[in-house]
Design an enzyme around this catalytic site. Structure first.
Site, PDB file in Angstrom:
ATOM      1  N   GLU A 122      24.514 -42.135  45.861  1.00  0.00           N
ATOM      2  CA  GLU A 122      23.932 -42.552  47.148  1.00  0.00           C
ATOM      3  C   GLU A 122      24.875 -43.533  47.829  1.00  0.00           C
ATOM      4  O   GLU A 122      25.798 -44.069  47.197  1.00  0.00           O
ATOM      5  CB  GLU A 122      22.541 -43.164  46.923  1.00  0.00           C
ATOM      6  CG  GLU A 122      21.513 -42.114  46.524  1.00  0.00           C
ATOM      7  CD  GLU A 122      20.120 -42.641  46.248  1.00  0.00           C
ATOM      8  OE1 GLU A 122      19.195 -41.836  46.273  1.00  0.00           O
ATOM      9  OE2 GLU A 122      19.966 -43.847  45.999  1.00  0.00           O
ATOM     10  N   HIS A 239      15.502 -46.681  56.909  1.00  0.00           N
ATOM     11  CA  HIS A 239      16.161 -45.530  56.269  1.00  0.00           C
ATOM     12  C   HIS A 239      16.625 -44.605  57.390  1.00  0.00           C
ATOM     13  O   HIS A 239      15.854 -44.303  58.309  1.00  0.00           O
ATOM     14  CB  HIS A 239      15.180 -44.803  55.347  1.00  0.00           C
ATOM     15  CG  HIS A 239      15.860 -43.890  54.373  1.00  0.00           C
ATOM     16  ND1 HIS A 239      16.524 -42.754  54.760  1.00  0.00           N
ATOM     17  CD2 HIS A 239      16.017 -43.970  53.035  1.00  0.00           C
ATOM     18  CE1 HIS A 239      17.035 -42.156  53.687  1.00  0.00           C
ATOM     19  NE2 HIS A 239      16.741 -42.893  52.631  1.00  0.00           N
ATOM     20  N   ARG A 287      23.344 -47.892  54.710  1.00  0.00           N
ATOM     21  CA  ARG A 287      22.189 -47.480  55.513  1.00  0.00           C
ATOM     22  C   ARG A 287      22.085 -48.151  56.862  1.00  0.00           C
ATOM     23  O   ARG A 287      21.707 -47.522  57.845  1.00  0.00           O
ATOM     24  CB  ARG A 287      20.911 -47.794  54.764  1.00  0.00           C
ATOM     25  CG  ARG A 287      20.627 -46.789  53.747  1.00  0.00           C
ATOM     26  CD  ARG A 287      19.320 -47.038  53.116  1.00  0.00           C
ATOM     27  NE  ARG A 287      19.275 -46.118  52.000  1.00  0.00           N
ATOM     28  CZ  ARG A 287      18.343 -46.111  51.081  1.00  0.00           C
ATOM     29  NH1 ARG A 287      17.372 -46.983  51.144  1.00  0.00           N
ATOM     30  NH2 ARG A 287      18.367 -45.238  50.123  1.00  0.00           N
ATOM     31  N   HIS A 348      11.704 -48.853  56.059  1.00  0.00           N
ATOM     32  CA  HIS A 348      11.680 -48.326  54.694  1.00  0.00           C
ATOM     33  C   HIS A 348      11.443 -49.398  53.633  1.00  0.00           C
ATOM     34  O   HIS A 348      10.736 -49.163  52.666  1.00  0.00           O
ATOM     35  CB  HIS A 348      13.029 -47.638  54.456  1.00  0.00           C
ATOM     36  CG  HIS A 348      13.142 -46.931  53.145  1.00  0.00           C
ATOM     37  ND1 HIS A 348      12.290 -45.920  52.779  1.00  0.00           N
ATOM     38  CD2 HIS A 348      14.024 -47.077  52.114  1.00  0.00           C
ATOM     39  CE1 HIS A 348      12.639 -45.466  51.586  1.00  0.00           C
ATOM     40  NE2 HIS A 348      13.672 -46.164  51.151  1.00  0.00           N
ATOM     41  N   ARG A 383      19.964 -54.009  51.050  1.00  0.00           N
ATOM     42  CA  ARG A 383      19.711 -53.431  49.731  1.00  0.00           C
ATOM     43  C   ARG A 383      20.519 -52.161  49.522  1.00  0.00           C
ATOM     44  O   ARG A 383      20.540 -51.275  50.371  1.00  0.00           O
ATOM     45  CB  ARG A 383      18.229 -53.079  49.597  1.00  0.00           C
ATOM     46  CG  ARG A 383      17.884 -52.404  48.296  1.00  0.00           C
ATOM     47  CD  ARG A 383      16.415 -52.084  48.230  1.00  0.00           C
ATOM     48  NE  ARG A 383      16.063 -51.005  49.114  1.00  0.00           N
ATOM     49  CZ  ARG A 383      15.871 -49.745  48.724  1.00  0.00           C
ATOM     50  NH1 ARG A 383      16.025 -49.396  47.466  1.00  0.00           N
ATOM     51  NH2 ARG A 383      15.525 -48.824  49.610  1.00  0.00           N
TER      52      ARG A 383
HETATM   53  P1  FAD Z   1       4.352 -50.329  45.271  1.00  0.00           P
HETATM   54  O1  FAD Z   1       4.871 -49.215  44.470  1.00  0.00           O
HETATM   55  O2  FAD Z   1       4.293 -50.148  46.728  1.00  0.00           O
HETATM   56  O3  FAD Z   1       2.889 -50.663  44.750  1.00  0.00           O
HETATM   57  C1  FAD Z   1       2.099 -51.612  45.426  1.00  0.00           C
HETATM   58  C2  FAD Z   1       0.705 -51.533  44.854  1.00  0.00           C
HETATM   59  O4  FAD Z   1      -0.093 -52.610  45.340  1.00  0.00           O
HETATM   60  C3  FAD Z   1      -0.038 -50.261  45.225  1.00  0.00           C
HETATM   61  O5  FAD Z   1      -0.733 -49.809  44.091  1.00  0.00           O
HETATM   62  C4  FAD Z   1      -1.034 -50.737  46.304  1.00  0.00           C
HETATM   63  O6  FAD Z   1      -2.192 -49.952  46.413  1.00  0.00           O
HETATM   64  C5  FAD Z   1      -1.346 -52.117  45.759  1.00  0.00           C
HETATM   65  N1  FAD Z   1      -1.867 -53.058  46.762  1.00  0.00           N
HETATM   66  C6  FAD Z   1      -1.298 -53.463  47.923  1.00  0.00           C
HETATM   67  N2  FAD Z   1      -2.076 -54.373  48.552  1.00  0.00           N
HETATM   68  C7  FAD Z   1      -3.164 -54.551  47.755  1.00  0.00           C
HETATM   69  C8  FAD Z   1      -4.321 -55.346  47.849  1.00  0.00           C
HETATM   70  N3  FAD Z   1      -4.570 -56.154  48.896  1.00  0.00           N
HETATM   71  N4  FAD Z   1      -5.238 -55.275  46.854  1.00  0.00           N
HETATM   72  C9  FAD Z   1      -5.061 -54.460  45.789  1.00  0.00           C
HETATM   73  N5  FAD Z   1      -3.952 -53.670  45.648  1.00  0.00           N
HETATM   74  C10 FAD Z   1      -3.034 -53.728  46.615  1.00  0.00           C
HETATM   75  N6  FAD Z   1      13.502 -47.358  45.780  1.00  0.00           N
HETATM   76  C11 FAD Z   1      14.399 -47.009  44.847  1.00  0.00           C
HETATM   77  O7  FAD Z   1      14.919 -47.861  44.113  1.00  0.00           O
HETATM   78  N7  FAD Z   1      14.736 -45.698  44.708  1.00  0.00           N
HETATM   79  C12 FAD Z   1      14.212 -44.715  45.460  1.00  0.00           C
HETATM   80  O8  FAD Z   1      14.519 -43.545  45.282  1.00  0.00           O
HETATM   81  C13 FAD Z   1      13.276 -45.069  46.461  1.00  0.00           C
HETATM   82  N8  FAD Z   1      12.738 -44.134  47.260  1.00  0.00           N
HETATM   83  C14 FAD Z   1      11.749 -44.502  48.124  1.00  0.00           C
HETATM   84  C15 FAD Z   1      11.113 -43.513  48.869  1.00  0.00           C
HETATM   85  C16 FAD Z   1      10.070 -43.839  49.701  1.00  0.00           C
HETATM   86  C17 FAD Z   1       9.382 -42.758  50.506  1.00  0.00           C
HETATM   87  C18 FAD Z   1       9.660 -45.184  49.810  1.00  0.00           C
HETATM   88  C19 FAD Z   1       8.520 -45.557  50.707  1.00  0.00           C
HETATM   89  C20 FAD Z   1      10.310 -46.172  49.096  1.00  0.00           C
HETATM   90  C21 FAD Z   1      11.351 -45.838  48.246  1.00  0.00           C
HETATM   91  N9  FAD Z   1      12.005 -46.802  47.490  1.00  0.00           N
HETATM   92  C22 FAD Z   1      12.928 -46.422  46.563  1.00  0.00           C
HETATM   93  C23 FAD Z   1      11.522 -48.183  47.482  1.00  0.00           C
HETATM   94  C24 FAD Z   1      10.625 -48.352  46.240  1.00  0.00           C
HETATM   95  O9  FAD Z   1       9.880 -47.181  46.032  1.00  0.00           O
HETATM   96  C25 FAD Z   1       9.687 -49.522  46.352  1.00  0.00           C
HETATM   97  O10 FAD Z   1      10.382 -50.672  46.740  1.00  0.00           O
HETATM   98  C26 FAD Z   1       9.021 -49.786  45.010  1.00  0.00           C
HETATM   99  O11 FAD Z   1       8.405 -48.611  44.543  1.00  0.00           O
HETATM  100  C27 FAD Z   1       8.015 -50.892  45.142  1.00  0.00           C
HETATM  101  O12 FAD Z   1       7.306 -50.984  43.949  1.00  0.00           O
HETATM  102  P2  FAD Z   1       6.168 -52.069  43.826  1.00  0.00           P
HETATM  103  O13 FAD Z   1       5.573 -51.905  42.468  1.00  0.00           O
HETATM  104  O14 FAD Z   1       6.681 -53.376  44.212  1.00  0.00           O
HETATM  105  O15 FAD Z   1       5.112 -51.682  44.962  1.00  0.00           O
HETATM  106  C1  SIN Z   2      16.281 -42.253  49.052  1.00  0.00           C
HETATM  107  O1  SIN Z   2      15.987 -41.390  48.218  1.00  0.00           O
HETATM  108  O2  SIN Z   2      17.065 -42.078  49.985  1.00  0.00           O
HETATM  109  C2  SIN Z   2      15.617 -43.566  48.940  1.00  0.00           C
HETATM  110  C3  SIN Z   2      16.333 -44.374  47.963  1.00  0.00           C
HETATM  111  C4  SIN Z   2      16.005 -45.815  48.153  1.00  0.00           C
HETATM  112  O3  SIN Z   2      15.346 -46.198  49.100  1.00  0.00           O
HETATM  113  O4  SIN Z   2      16.471 -46.598  47.319  1.00  0.00           O
END
Ligand code: FAD
Ligand code: SIN
Length: 538
Positions: A122, A239, A287, A348, A383
């Protein structure tokens, strides 16, 4: 505050069931009772939609030191070397452990029959280092981790429960969270010795976002109200390639950067490539560069989107490497093996968040944070792709270790509670209208390209929306709570952006187009008074 209908007590309270919350819960499920509170179903999270993968140095020509160098370069002077070092070193062993726990990543066998992770490429990475499960890495992580956590007798989930506010005792220590059961309408008090905020990102502040509807910045807003330090909120990653013109489950469908990693190129609608005019790495430039270039080309040509041409990749490779993207686009009537995809940039990822130390501790005692809602210092001003799942994993792991060590305050379940404002938000005419106004303003003035005037306008208009006393308002609905959290987060983004009259990483201000050494530092905001309104320092 109305008396809660019930109180639930555990040792560790986890708010959020994405990778950060689940890994923390998994790690502590042998140490005490763990309660995972999540506002929708257990899988619903940004994690669930991650496509590209998780970055870690496994290739023979790679090393944590190289990964560290690429991360520092992306961070535009603000990534903290000691944190980058910790995360890139911890990556390979923790990713192996994730696989041992049951997450099935894509692998291949070498000529001696040894199994290796298949590694993607990437933007900004100078080596192949993206461990993935085809193009549904996040779905697989959620599946594997939820199964692992659910198998532990000391761990439980409370789904459809919206955390409203943190509970602070009279000494200012976090002793849990006040929440709303969105099915029964009951308020519930969750008491715990240690609370982890793992509530994810803020993408829903913008109208065009890859983030699912849960990403309303609740964790950051709750921490702000509790008086925690919030850092670097101006650094929002857009993104470059979300599918134009289609809403999939309340979010813009992401076309993974890995598609460009396999050779796809960006073109304007007349079929010309343009990225070579903006950066030597062309379509695989960082990005922020790609997102700004796309925005600029769209403006120059008056087009609503650009094209991502993946027809240069062999069709069988597309179907094998990107089955989810291929299928989703096909269902929407686009065969990406034969025609280019219409794409636009979308909000994103937030690099900033609740400031934490190397163990995930926030400035509020008893409160830890990990994942996208936390600001660890890994990303700095920008990032590197696929570093966020890694950061969430590494810091959830470190936070779990800290939680075990913390001198656990006994009797948290009995502590007297300081005022909680959670259920007493000022009434809003319509949360949907409020959210629409915030989003439009943030897209126009707080988006990919900013100006001094635009930021001042956004600041003023957001402050005007944030009027009215916090009590004795009415009991808030989930939509009202989320709308207010979005407003708080929008104000934090704008207030932080106004404190940075320069351009650095993801923050681009047309009136100050270059970095300025005087601002080569973090933006940190905090408040002492705990009221919901007029809460952002001017
Ligand atoms: P999340 O996975 O967002 O989980 C948050 C949780 O908190 C959820 O369960 C939600 O319901 C809960 N929550 C929120 N508010 C409340 C509340 N008030 N009360 C109770 N529960 C609550 N990053 C990478 O490194 N690689 C990738 O390939 C990548 N691809 C991505 C693709 C997409 C489409 C997106 C949107 C993001 C991507 N990212 C990627 C970024 C990455 O996915 C996120 O930064 C990461 O998953 C965040 O994880 P987290 O556990 O912090 O939060
Ligand atoms: C992607 O698959 O392009 C998302 C990867 C990321 O946000 O880290």
């Amino acid at each position: 505050m109305p008396a809660p209908a019930r109180t639930v007590t555990s040792d560790y309270l986890v708010i959020g069931s994405g990778i950060a919350g689940l890994w923390f819960a998994h790690r502590l499920s042998d140490a005490g009772r763990v309660m995972v509170v999540t506002k929708k179903t257990d899988v619903e999270s940004a994690t669930n939609y991650a496509q590209g993968g998780i970055a870690a140095a496994f290739a023979p020509d790679d090393s944590p030191a190289r990964h560290c160098a690429d991360t520092l370069q992306a961070g535009a002077g603000l990534a903290r070397p000691e944190i980058v070092d910790i995360v890139t070193e911890a990556g390979p062993p923790l990713v192996r452990e994730l696989a041992r726990v049951g997450v099935a990543f894509s692998t291949f066998h070498d000529t001696q029959g040894r199994e290796h992770f298949e590694l993607g490429l990437e933007g900004g990475h100078h080596r192949r280092r993206i461990v993935h499960a085809a193009d549904h890495t996040g779905l697989e992580i959620e599946r594997g981790l939820i199964a692992a956590v659910r198998s532990r007798p000391q761990a439980s989930f409370s789904e459809d429960v919206l955390a409203l506010d943190l509970l602070l005792d009279t000494e200012g220590r976090c002793v849990g969270s006040l929440a709303l059961d969105t099915v029964t309408g009951e308020s519930v008090e969750f008491r715990a010795r240690v609370t982890l905020l793992a509530a994810g990102g803020i993408g829903q502040v913008y109208p065009q976002t890859t983030n699912p509807p849960i990403a309303t910045g609740d964790g950051i807003a709750m921490a702000w109200r509790a008086g925690a330090r919030i850092a670097n909120m101006e650094f929002i990653q857009f993104h470059p390639t979300s599918l134009y013109g289609h809403d999939v489950g309340g979010r813009a469908f992401l076309i993974s950067e890995a598609v460009r990693g396999e050779g796809a190129v960006l073109r304007t609608l007349d079929g010309r490539t343009f990225m070579e005019r903006y950066h030597p790495d062309a379509s695989l430039a960082p990005r922020d560069v790609v997102a700004r270039a796309i925005q600029s080309e769209m403006k120059r040509h008056g087009d609503a989107h650009v094209l991502l041409d993946a027809t240069v990749i062999a069709p069988e490779r597309i179907r094998q490497r990107f089955p989810t993207i291929y299928r989703q686009c096909f269902e929407l009537g686009i065969d990406m093996t034969r025609e280019p995809l219409p794409v636009v940039p979308a909000a994103h990822y937030v690099c900033g968040g609740i400031a934490v130390n190397t163990c995930g501790e926030t400035s509020v005692p008893g409160l830890l944070a990990a994942g996208e809602c936390a600001c660890t210092g890994l990303h700095g001003a920008n990032r590197l792709a696929s570093n966020s799942l890694l950061e969430a994993l590494v810091f959830a792991d470190r936070a779990a270790r800290k939680a075990r060590d913390l001198e656990l305050k006994t009797g948290a379940s009995q502590s007297a509670i300081r005022d909680v404002t959670g259920l007493r938000f000022p009434a809003v005419e319509s949360p949907a209208d409020l959210v629409d106004r915030i989003r439009l303003l943030m897209w126009q003035e707080g988006g990919i390209v900013r100006t001094d005037r635009g930021l001042a306008r956004a600041d003023k208009e957001l402050a005007a929306l944030d009027q009215g006393p916090p009590g004795p308002g009415q009991t808030a609905t989930p939509e009202e709570c989320e709308a207010h959290n979005l407003l708080t987060v929008a104000r934090l983004i704008v207030a932080s952006a106004r404190r940075r009259p320069e351009s650095r990483g993801l923050h681009y201000n047309e009136d100050h187009p270059n970095p300025d050494i005087r601002f080569a530092r973090d933006t940190v905001l905090s408040r002492k008074r705990r009221s919901l309104c007029s809460c952002i320092p001017q």
